[in-house]
Write a protein that holds these residues in place. Structure first.
Motif, short mmCIF file in Angstrom:
data_model
loop_
_atom_site.label_atom_id
_atom_site.label_comp_id
_atom_site.label_asym_id
_atom_site.label_seq_id
_atom_site.Cartn_x
_atom_site.Cartn_y
_atom_site.Cartn_z
N LEU A 140 0.81 -1.22 0.00
CA LEU A 140 0.00 0.00 0.00
C LEU A 140 0.84 1.27 0.00
O LEU A 140 0.33 2.35 -0.29
N ILE A 141 2.14 1.15 0.35
CA ILE A 141 2.98 2.33 0.50
C ILE A 141 3.15 3.12 -0.80
O ILE A 141 2.96 4.36 -0.80
N PRO A 142 3.49 2.49 -1.94
CA PRO A 142 3.72 3.31 -3.15
C PRO A 142 2.53 4.16 -3.55
O PRO A 142 2.68 5.33 -3.89
N GLY A 143 1.32 3.57 -3.47
CA GLY A 143 0.13 4.33 -3.85
C GLY A 143 -0.14 5.49 -2.93
O GLY A 143 -0.53 6.58 -3.38
N GLU A 144 0.08 5.28 -1.63
CA GLU A 144 -0.13 6.37 -0.68
C GLU A 144 0.88 7.49 -0.88
O GLU A 144 0.51 8.67 -0.89
N LEU A 145 2.16 7.13 -1.03
CA LEU A 145 3.18 8.16 -1.19
C LEU A 145 3.02 8.91 -2.51
O LEU A 145 3.38 10.09 -2.60
N ALA A 146 2.48 8.24 -3.51
CA ALA A 146 2.27 8.89 -4.81
C ALA A 146 1.27 10.04 -4.71
O ALA A 146 1.30 10.97 -5.52
N LYS A 147 0.42 10.00 -3.69
CA LYS A 147 -0.55 11.08 -3.49
C LYS A 147 0.12 12.33 -2.90
O LYS A 147 -0.49 13.39 -2.84
N GLY A 148 1.35 12.16 -2.39
CA GLY A 148 2.09 13.30 -1.86
C GLY A 148 1.67 13.72 -0.47
O GLY A 148 1.96 14.85 -0.04
N PHE A 149 1.03 12.79 0.27
CA PHE A 149 0.54 13.18 1.61
C PHE A 149 0.99 12.24 2.71
O PHE A 149 0.57 12.35 3.83
N GLY A 150 1.85 11.26 2.39
CA GLY A 150 2.46 10.43 3.41
C GLY A 150 1.71 9.16 3.76
O GLY A 150 0.68 8.83 3.17
N PHE A 151 2.26 8.42 4.76
CA PHE A 151 1.69 7.15 5.20
C PHE A 151 0.39 7.35 5.98
O PHE A 151 0.25 8.28 6.74
N PHE A 152 -0.52 6.43 5.81
CA PHE A 152 -1.67 6.32 6.71
C PHE A 152 -2.15 4.87 6.75
O PHE A 152 -1.86 4.14 7.69
N GLN A 153 -2.85 4.41 5.71
CA GLN A 153 -3.34 3.03 5.70
C GLN A 153 -2.19 2.02 5.68
O GLN A 153 -2.36 0.89 6.16
N SER A 154 -1.06 2.41 5.16
CA SER A 154 0.08 1.48 5.05
C SER A 154 0.83 1.32 6.36
O SER A 154 1.78 0.53 6.44
N LYS A 155 0.44 2.04 7.40
CA LYS A 155 1.08 1.93 8.71
C LYS A 155 0.01 1.64 9.77
O LYS A 155 -0.49 2.53 10.45
N PRO A 156 -0.35 0.35 9.94
CA PRO A 156 -1.35 -0.02 10.94
C PRO A 156 -0.76 0.00 12.35
O PRO A 156 0.32 0.54 12.57
N SER A 157 -1.44 -0.61 13.30
CA SER A 157 -1.01 -0.56 14.70
C SER A 157 0.36 -1.21 14.91
O SER A 157 0.61 -2.31 14.42
N SER A 158 1.21 -0.52 15.66
CA SER A 158 2.52 -1.04 16.03
C SER A 158 2.44 -1.75 17.38
O SER A 158 1.46 -1.61 18.11
N ALA A 159 3.49 -2.52 17.71
CA ALA A 159 3.59 -3.18 19.00
C ALA A 159 4.92 -2.81 19.65
O ALA A 159 5.90 -2.54 18.95
N PHE A 160 4.95 -2.84 20.98
CA PHE A 160 6.17 -2.54 21.73
C PHE A 160 6.47 -3.66 22.71
O PHE A 160 5.61 -4.48 23.02
N SER A 161 7.71 -3.70 23.17
CA SER A 161 8.17 -4.78 24.05
C SER A 161 7.38 -4.82 25.35
O SER A 161 6.79 -3.81 25.76
#
Length: 339
Positions: free
Chosen positions: A179-200
């Motif tokens: 999903l990253i190339p399509g999002e970045l092509a819009k010129g507005f950065g990550f959103f759908q391509s960066k879901p929930s992260s996890a931490f230790s």
């Protein structure tokens, strides 16, 4: 001092102090109910938490058995989650993978994106996506180091920012490469391509890291196993173009950061000893902290990638050991499951 947040019936869990060997914990609700509450009054609360930590080690403090699978991420949600890209070797490789040029400024000016901070995954929670995610979305893990900071004023210097680091932890910054190339092509950065992260499971104070922490970098290998096999052993203190002081200062250039803001290092990535992009662990190299990098290496070597992105049932484990071989933060261990 080591801190964790245990799951309970509330959204933000309950703060506990954990023993150095990660086997015991003490409840500290009488001091601070949650980690965010402790961070909001760190100057007064942290000495009291430190006394509890000392009591755990001497046996004078009541304890219960600590189980990593009972832990949320140390902050189950945060006011801010901003992820940098301190390892430019990683940036170079993933940009090549999508046929994007890398400007020279990337070596002098950090990259950063603002991630979703309202629904962090627990360190043993599954990574769940619908059927369409495999293979089209390109599910990838990214092993990182992250810090939690105190209040940082706008315009803080890198030197001042280093003194604002309160806690250190590990991160799995889940990414959807398809999903990253399509999002970045819009010129507005990550959103759908960066879901929930996890931490230790555990966040630790810098003092707990000893000589491995120089105030801005953590110089120990980040151990990543993929489906039970060694995948990455890159040293987090090597090839880090921008240290945490610089990354925090970058985030605070035009805005203040509030206590509890989480700042990530980006994917830990090392070059090989000969200066090449790196070799798999199975070939005697330090491996990789994400799948996108090995796919790029495979493309360079043979014209196409051979390693698939994560499929349902795949498991990643992210951990870091001290010089004696003991786990510092506990392990992030997650399986990709169908939602």
């Amino acid at each position: 001092m080591k801190l964790a947040t245990l799951k309970d019936s509330t959204r933000d869990g309950k703060l506990v102090v954990v023993s150095k060997d990660l086997t015991k914990y003490s409840e500290v609700g009488h001091i601070a109910r949650t980690l965010q509450a402790a961070l909001d009054d760190w100057e007064h609360v942290s000495p009291r938490l430190e006394r509890v930590a000392e009591g755990i080690e001497t046996g004078s403090q009541p304890t219960a058995r600590f189980h990593e699978h009972d832990a949320c991420s140390p902050l189950p949600r945060a006011y801010q989650w901003a992820d940098g890209s301190a390892y430019v070797n990683h940036v170079e490789l993933v940009r090549k993978a999508r046929n994007a040029e890398m400007p020279e400024t990337f070596w002098t000016d950090p990259l950063m994106y603002q991630g979703g901070s309202d629904t962090f995954l627990g360190p043993r929670d599954p990574i769940r996506f619908p059927q369409e995610a495999v293979p089209d979305w390109g599910i990838d893990m990214e092993g990182e180091i992250a810090v939690i900071v105190d209040d940082c004023p706008m315009g803080i210097s890198p030197e001042e920012a280093r003194e604002k680091i309160l806690l250190v932890m590990l991160a799995n910054d889940v990414s959807l490469r398809g999903l990253i190339p399509g999002e970045l092509a819009k010129g507005f950065g990550f959103f759908q391509s960066k879901p929930s992260s996890a931490f230790s499971p555990v966040a630790v104070t810098p003092a707990e890291l000893g000589d491995a922490w120089d105030g801005a970098k953590l110089s120990l290998p980040l151990r990543i196993d993929y489906n039970g096999k060694p995948f990455g052993r890159a040293n987090a203190g090597v090839d880090m173009t921008f240290d945490f002081g610089q990354i925090i200062a970058h985030a605070a250039r035009t805005r203040p950061l509030g206590a509890g803001a989480i700042i990530g290092s980006g994917t830990v990535s090392n070059k090989d000893a000969d200066g090449s992009p790196g070799r798999p662990v199975s070939d005697g190299g330090l491996g990789y902290s994400c799948i996108a990098e090995i796919r790029m290496i495979e493309t360079i070597n043979s014209g196409k990638p051979a390693t698939s992105f994560m499929q349902f049932g795949d498991t990643v484990r992210i951990e870091m050991n001290d010089a004696s071989g003991h786990s510092i933060f506990g392990a992030i261990e997650q399986t990709v499951e169908r939602k």
